[in-house]
Design a protein around this motif. Structure first.
Motif, PDB file in Angstrom:
ATOM      1  N   PRO A 229      -4.891   4.926  -8.671  1.00  0.00           N
ATOM      2  CA  PRO A 229      -5.252   5.471  -7.365  1.00  0.00           C
ATOM      3  C   PRO A 229      -6.749   5.362  -7.073  1.00  0.00           C
ATOM      4  O   PRO A 229      -7.568   5.521  -7.963  1.00  0.00           O
ATOM      5  N   PHE A 230      -7.019   5.088  -5.797  1.00  0.00           N
ATOM      6  CA  PHE A 230      -8.389   5.198  -5.322  1.00  0.00           C
ATOM      7  C   PHE A 230      -8.365   6.088  -4.090  1.00  0.00           C
ATOM      8  O   PHE A 230      -7.303   6.612  -3.726  1.00  0.00           O
ATOM      9  N   ILE A 231      -9.541   6.288  -3.507  1.00  0.00           N
ATOM     10  CA  ILE A 231      -9.637   7.246  -2.408  1.00  0.00           C
ATOM     11  C   ILE A 231      -9.916   6.506  -1.114  1.00  0.00           C
ATOM     12  O   ILE A 231     -10.802   5.659  -1.057  1.00  0.00           O
ATOM     13  N   ASP A 232      -9.140   6.807  -0.087  1.00  0.00           N
ATOM     14  CA  ASP A 232      -9.424   6.280   1.246  1.00  0.00           C
ATOM     15  C   ASP A 232      -9.356   7.461   2.208  1.00  0.00           C
ATOM     16  O   ASP A 232      -8.310   8.108   2.314  1.00  0.00           O
ATOM     17  N   GLY A 233     -10.457   7.741   2.873  1.00  0.00           N
ATOM     18  CA  GLY A 233     -10.503   8.947   3.693  1.00  0.00           C
ATOM     19  C   GLY A 233     -10.332  10.142   2.779  1.00  0.00           C
ATOM     20  O   GLY A 233     -11.018  10.248   1.764  1.00  0.00           O
ATOM     21  N   ASP A 234      -9.404  11.005   3.097  1.00  0.00           N
ATOM     22  CA  ASP A 234      -9.215  12.177   2.240  1.00  0.00           C
ATOM     23  C   ASP A 234      -7.979  12.043   1.352  1.00  0.00           C
ATOM     24  O   ASP A 234      -7.498  13.025   0.812  1.00  0.00           O
ATOM     25  N   ARG A 235      -7.465  10.816   1.203  1.00  0.00           N
ATOM     26  CA  ARG A 235      -6.218  10.630   0.468  1.00  0.00           C
ATOM     27  C   ARG A 235      -6.363   9.721  -0.744  1.00  0.00           C
ATOM     28  O   ARG A 235      -7.196   8.837  -0.766  1.00  0.00           O
ATOM     29  N   TYR A 236      -5.447   9.921  -1.680  1.00  0.00           N
ATOM     30  CA  TYR A 236      -5.243   8.915  -2.717  1.00  0.00           C
ATOM     31  C   TYR A 236      -4.440   7.762  -2.138  1.00  0.00           C
ATOM     32  O   TYR A 236      -3.564   7.956  -1.278  1.00  0.00           O
ATOM     33  N   VAL A 237      -4.726   6.590  -2.631  1.00  0.00           N
ATOM     34  CA  VAL A 237      -3.949   5.408  -2.257  1.00  0.00           C
ATOM     35  C   VAL A 237      -3.693   4.619  -3.529  1.00  0.00           C
ATOM     36  O   VAL A 237      -4.566   4.537  -4.402  1.00  0.00           O
ATOM     37  N   THR A 238      -2.496   4.069  -3.646  1.00  0.00           N
ATOM     38  CA  THR A 238      -2.271   3.065  -4.684  1.00  0.00           C
ATOM     39  C   THR A 238      -1.710   1.818  -4.025  1.00  0.00           C
ATOM     40  O   THR A 238      -1.216   1.858  -2.896  1.00  0.00           O
ATOM     41  N   GLU A 239      -1.806   0.734  -4.747  1.00  0.00           N
ATOM     42  CA  GLU A 239      -1.167  -0.506  -4.322  1.00  0.00           C
ATOM     43  C   GLU A 239      -0.222  -0.887  -5.447  1.00  0.00           C
ATOM     44  O   GLU A 239      -0.630  -1.015  -6.599  1.00  0.00           O
ATOM     45  N   ARG A 240       1.033  -1.011  -5.118  1.00  0.00           N
ATOM     46  CA  ARG A 240       2.008  -1.200  -6.183  1.00  0.00           C
ATOM     47  C   ARG A 240       2.950  -2.341  -5.821  1.00  0.00           C
ATOM     48  O   ARG A 240       2.980  -2.789  -4.679  1.00  0.00           O
ATOM     49  N   PRO A 241       3.715  -2.800  -6.789  1.00  0.00           N
ATOM     50  CA  PRO A 241       4.565  -3.962  -6.503  1.00  0.00           C
ATOM     51  C   PRO A 241       5.534  -3.659  -5.363  1.00  0.00           C
ATOM     52  O   PRO A 241       6.124  -2.583  -5.297  1.00  0.00           O
ATOM     53  N   ARG A 242       5.660  -4.615  -4.488  1.00  0.00           N
ATOM     54  CA  ARG A 242       6.554  -4.501  -3.341  1.00  0.00           C
ATOM     55  C   ARG A 242       7.969  -4.860  -3.783  1.00  0.00           C
ATOM     56  O   ARG A 242       8.160  -5.787  -4.572  1.00  0.00           O
ATOM     57  N   GLU A 243       8.938  -4.126  -3.254  1.00  0.00           N
ATOM     58  CA  GLU A 243      10.315  -4.372  -3.690  1.00  0.00           C
ATOM     59  C   GLU A 243      10.788  -5.765  -3.276  1.00  0.00           C
ATOM     60  O   GLU A 243      11.381  -6.483  -4.071  1.00  0.00           O
ATOM     61  N   PHE A 244      10.524  -6.131  -2.036  1.00  0.00           N
ATOM     62  CA  PHE A 244      10.989  -7.442  -1.562  1.00  0.00           C
ATOM     63  C   PHE A 244       9.814  -8.211  -0.975  1.00  0.00           C
ATOM     64  O   PHE A 244       9.157  -7.724  -0.063  1.00  0.00           O
ATOM     65  N   THR A 245       9.569  -9.389  -1.488  1.00  0.00           N
ATOM     66  CA  THR A 245       8.498 -10.203  -0.922  1.00  0.00           C
ATOM     67  C   THR A 245       9.049 -11.248   0.039  1.00  0.00           C
ATOM     68  O   THR A 245       8.278 -11.921   0.704  1.00  0.00           O
ATOM     69  N   THR A 246      10.370 -11.378   0.099  1.00  0.00           N
ATOM     70  CA  THR A 246      10.962 -12.297   1.075  1.00  0.00           C
ATOM     71  C   THR A 246      12.101 -11.592   1.796  1.00  0.00           C
ATOM     72  O   THR A 246      12.785 -10.729   1.233  1.00  0.00           O
ATOM     73  N   ALA A 247      12.295 -11.993   3.044  1.00  0.00           N
ATOM     74  CA  ALA A 247      13.400 -11.437   3.822  1.00  0.00           C
ATOM     75  C   ALA A 247      14.728 -11.773   3.144  1.00  0.00           C
ATOM     76  O   ALA A 247      15.651 -10.964   3.102  1.00  0.00           O
ATOM     77  N   ARG A 248      14.807 -12.961   2.581  1.00  0.00           N
ATOM     78  CA  ARG A 248      16.047 -13.339   1.911  1.00  0.00           C
ATOM     79  C   ARG A 248      16.346 -12.374   0.763  1.00  0.00           C
ATOM     80  O   ARG A 248      17.488 -11.954   0.569  1.00  0.00           O
TER      81      ARG A 248
ATOM     82  N   ARG B 149       0.844  -1.182   0.000  1.00  0.00           N
ATOM     83  CA  ARG B 149       0.000   0.000   0.000  1.00  0.00           C
ATOM     84  C   ARG B 149       0.881   1.233   0.000  1.00  0.00           C
ATOM     85  O   ARG B 149       1.893   1.298   0.686  1.00  0.00           O
ATOM     86  N   HIS B 150       0.470   2.209  -0.773  1.00  0.00           N
ATOM     87  CA  HIS B 150       1.231   3.449  -0.841  1.00  0.00           C
ATOM     88  C   HIS B 150       0.243   4.591  -0.657  1.00  0.00           C
ATOM     89  O   HIS B 150      -0.557   4.886  -1.546  1.00  0.00           O
ATOM     90  N   ASP B 151       0.269   5.197   0.519  1.00  0.00           N
ATOM     91  CA  ASP B 151      -0.650   6.293   0.795  1.00  0.00           C
ATOM     92  C   ASP B 151      -0.149   7.556   0.121  1.00  0.00           C
ATOM     93  O   ASP B 151       1.008   7.947   0.304  1.00  0.00           O
ATOM     94  N   GLY B 152      -1.019   8.167  -0.634  1.00  0.00           N
ATOM     95  CA  GLY B 152      -0.661   9.409  -1.311  1.00  0.00           C
ATOM     96  C   GLY B 152      -1.037  10.609  -0.467  1.00  0.00           C
ATOM     97  O   GLY B 152      -1.412  10.477   0.691  1.00  0.00           O
TER      98      GLY B 152
END
Lengths: 494, 494
Positions: free
Chosen positions: B423-442, B395-398
């Motif tokens: 982007p969509f709206i949550d509360g008074d903010r834009y939010v996007t969901e974008r690829p995460r850099e690391f999906t594993t701790a390794r 999640r990336h809060d704008g």
């Protein structure tokens, strides 16, 4: 409704200007052209008006007769958008208010109200809001006959319906043909973006609020231009009631800024007929932001589509699985029979339950990524988890070791516990690691601990009766009944 | 060392009293009996004393000759526990300080110091602390010959070693035979619980601190009884220097409480020879708490074992796997060649790197459950994770939508991004969901982003050279070299 498909826009006339370029004459023409076309489409034509007028007049006459038979001092008033000529072509609501003098006691008012309602709408049935009233269908129109008190001022009201006649009077005095047309545009715009309606499912802009905003900003375009630049909390006070409030609470000063605004809402429109009331109290921050978003986009690149609510195509199971695959999250859903409530009662309860369940999940380490709730016959609380499993142990921080009474008790409690690691010391505290109650979100949701979280009362009852927990791909079974809701969730738009 | 095995205690004499019962005469006798036995065991006998005395005297004489040959005004002083008779039987440290007049310049002092050292210890080698000095072995004793300035007051010191003679003088004037024996007990107790030593690996109680505490509380038992009730921050000021400081900073008053304590440590012992110095500055909160814990247990149920540090049996691979199975966590380890540093430099760097790496893991959603670091030839940063995998999206809060310049930029950036949801709206903010850099701790640990976190300088260099990431069962390979460290981690004791 989003900007992404602006280029493939068949109906728009945005031409070659940059999507975010500054306003140009060309754009202004575009906007006027789009608005004119929509205005034409949504304006009731003469025939529609005449038909509504004739039905309404007939019903009013019936209601007047029935009312004055019982109470000579009663009168009848048509209210709402069809009274103010602000309805959108195709709307079919006729609201008739029967006003009784305030001397009447409430029981008599309610009895008279129902009697007048039934005489006016012989096929009607009773419903209950704050008062009971009669609802029926006449020649395709949805008609409400509602009793209320006729008061000198809206501040004296005894229930919300008493206020309605004041609203109609206030607006009728201020709406000319041009503003009336712009009210229709504003309503249609808000419908198109999903922000119209003060019902508690939508939590958007009511008709009255929309009309006040159009009057306040001098038209549809004025409203959009203002909304594009709103800095919430936005306070509008058409009748300058703030003056009165300032006098009433002398502590208010420039230094405290917004701190003592009487309303804690992003949009505050002081009711011209009642200084204590925020007409926009129900309007959620999302819908204020939504209007800002679409107002900006529309002013920059006017498109007729924004006036049309675009129910998305239902998401099918294949598309759902593709989203889950792409997102790598674990959805969990609680499905149960929807409590038999009107939407204005159901949705607040669903939201409260959503909040309770997601908090319950988060508190137990099952990180909620996003969540939603929806209902038709079944109701669903859907939480998409970033973390659906936790280790078998959880950390338990004990008291600071120097707080001897607590520390000794903690140490005694765990030193001989074969299931606990420790106690050991971290910083100045004892810590143990002990078995975690729930290692899976499903385990929590299927347990009685689900009932420890905040749930809407009727939702709790429904869950006590029976519910089903769906995890991961199992939510594909929701596609049949809730394909559109899932599409809105997995393909989110502003 | 824990209370759990009190019942199977072969050496203790706790008899039948409740483990947490109030103090009784029987218990007091137990305590005296245990203490007497330990005292007997750790006290150097006459032969050990004579042998040490004769070696020390010989070395002092040699050093004096060498020193006064070069600087007639120089003198020689034995310092440390063997000078104060507070050493524990078997300790083999002889510390000889060669004091030069303060008029001497530093370069000459260092040159003379090394020359005297080499004449005193012909087989010795040079080491470097704040000054260079000579270290050697004579008849089984570890001997340091250290040059320093002979000053009027410890407040004039130019380096830490100049302070040491003042400490010895201060304590020699206050330690009688009884207190000397109690100092030995206190040191042995602190060794037994792993809290003895002001080296930066242990961060415990230094010898000087221990001696001051025993003097201050009138003995070993007084120290334990006081420590059991400590309410950190604990401030001791044997020479009432606080008086001077209060005069110096008149703003100090009862109202501010501890707010202007000059030291931010749980235990503050103002150096009798230097009011600006907290003798316990190095002592970590864990070790203060540890002393409190074991003092309480010992006073309640005296056991001789607590005086013996119990190096745990090394954890073997089978036991390690059993712990991982039982805990359900995912350990990750970064293994690399230990930088060639003394422990006082290595461990602060390892701890800094541990802090940086665990923060880096936590920040990316890989929740760290517990973590540690250890080293011999290899160094290891070990983090036990509660969450080792994350979804593919984050999640990336704008910005708030009403902050138009930011909001428009955010919307533009993501509206056409095929990888982003929203982007969509949550509360008074834009939010996007974008690829995460690391999906594993390794993935994170094996990436260059590992070098974005705070790392000790030499650790960073070592990692740049080469490192290995171990995940889950792979850490079993650490058992061979670090079985004891893993036992301490997976079978934690206070």
């Amino acid at each position: 409704m989003s900007e992404e498909d602006a280029e493939s826009d068949e109906h728009g006339t945005s031409g070659t200007v940059d999507e975010y370029g500054s306003s140009t004459d060309g754009e202004r023409d575009d906007l006027e052209a789009v608005v004119a076309a929509v205005r034409e489409r949504i304006e009731p034509d003469a025939e529609e008006r005449d038909r509504l007028r004739s039905v309404a007049d007939r019903l009013i006459e019936r209601a007047e007769t029935a009312a004055t038979d019982r109470c000579p001092d009663a009168d009848v008033m048509q209210v709402g958008s069809t009274a103010r000529n602000t309805w959108i072509s195709g709307d079919r609501d006729i609201d008739i208010f029967v006003r009784f003098p305030p001397e009447l006691d409430r029981e008599t008012l309610e009895r008279y109200g129902l009697e007048v309602g039934h005489e006016t709408l012989p096929e009607g049935h009773e419903e209950y809001a704050e008062h009971p009233y009669v609802k029926g269908t006449v020649e395709g129109f949805d008609v409400d006959v509602v009793p209320c008190f006729r008061l000198e001022s809206a501040t004296e009201i005894r229930s919300a319906v008493d206020r309605t006649p004041f609203h109609t009077s206030y607006l009728q005095a201020r709406l000319d043909d041009e503003l009336t047309a712009d009210v229709r545009l504003a309503k249609q715009f808000l419908k198109g973006i999903g922000a119209y309606g003060s019902d508690l499912r939508t939590r958007g802009f009511s008709g009255y609020l929309t009309e006040l905003l159009v009057v306040e900003y001098g038209g549809f375009r004025g409203l959009l231009e203002a909304a594009a630049e709103w800095q919430p909390p936005v306070e509008l006070d058409p009748e300058d009631h703030g003056q009165e409030r300032e006098t009433a609470s002398p502590s208010r000063s420039a230094e405290v800024g917004d701190a003592d605004l009487p309303f804690d809402d992003p949009l505050i429109v002081i009711d011209p007929t009642d200084p204590e009331r925020n007409v926009a109290a129900v309007c959620a921050a999302e819908n204020v932001a939504r209007l800002q978003h679409y107002a900006r986009r529309f002013l920059e690149a006017p498109r007729a589509e924004v006036f049309e609510s675009d129910d998305p195509d239902p998401l099918d199971e294949t598309a759902l699985r593709a989203h889950l695959e792409r997102r790598g999250t674990t959805p969990v859903a609680v499905r149960f029979e929807a409590p038999d409530l009107v939407e204005d009662q159901l949705y607040p309860q669903l939201r409260k339950s959503l909040e309770g369940i997601t908090t319950g999940l988060d508190d137990r380490g099952f990180d909620v990524f996003r969540a939603t709730t929806f209902a038709d016959d079944a109701a669903v609380i859907l939480a998409e988890l970033a973390v659906a499993d936790r280790p078998a142990v959880e950390r338990h921080d004990g008291p600071p070791i120097h707080v001897r009474s607590h520390a000794d008790g903690f140490y005694e409690a765990y030193a001989d516990d074969p299931d606990a690691y420790g106690p050991f010391i971290d910083g100045d505290r004892y810590v143990t690691e002990r078995p975690r109650e729930f290692t899976t979100a499903r385990g929590f949701l299927e347990s009685d601990r689900l009932f420890d979280v905040g749930l809407g009362a009727h939702v709790e009852t429904a869950l006590e009766d029976e519910y089903e927990v769906l995890v991961g791909d199992e939510i594909a079974t929701l596609c049949e009944a809730f394909g559109r809701e899932l599409a809105r969730y997995f393909e989110p738009q502003p």
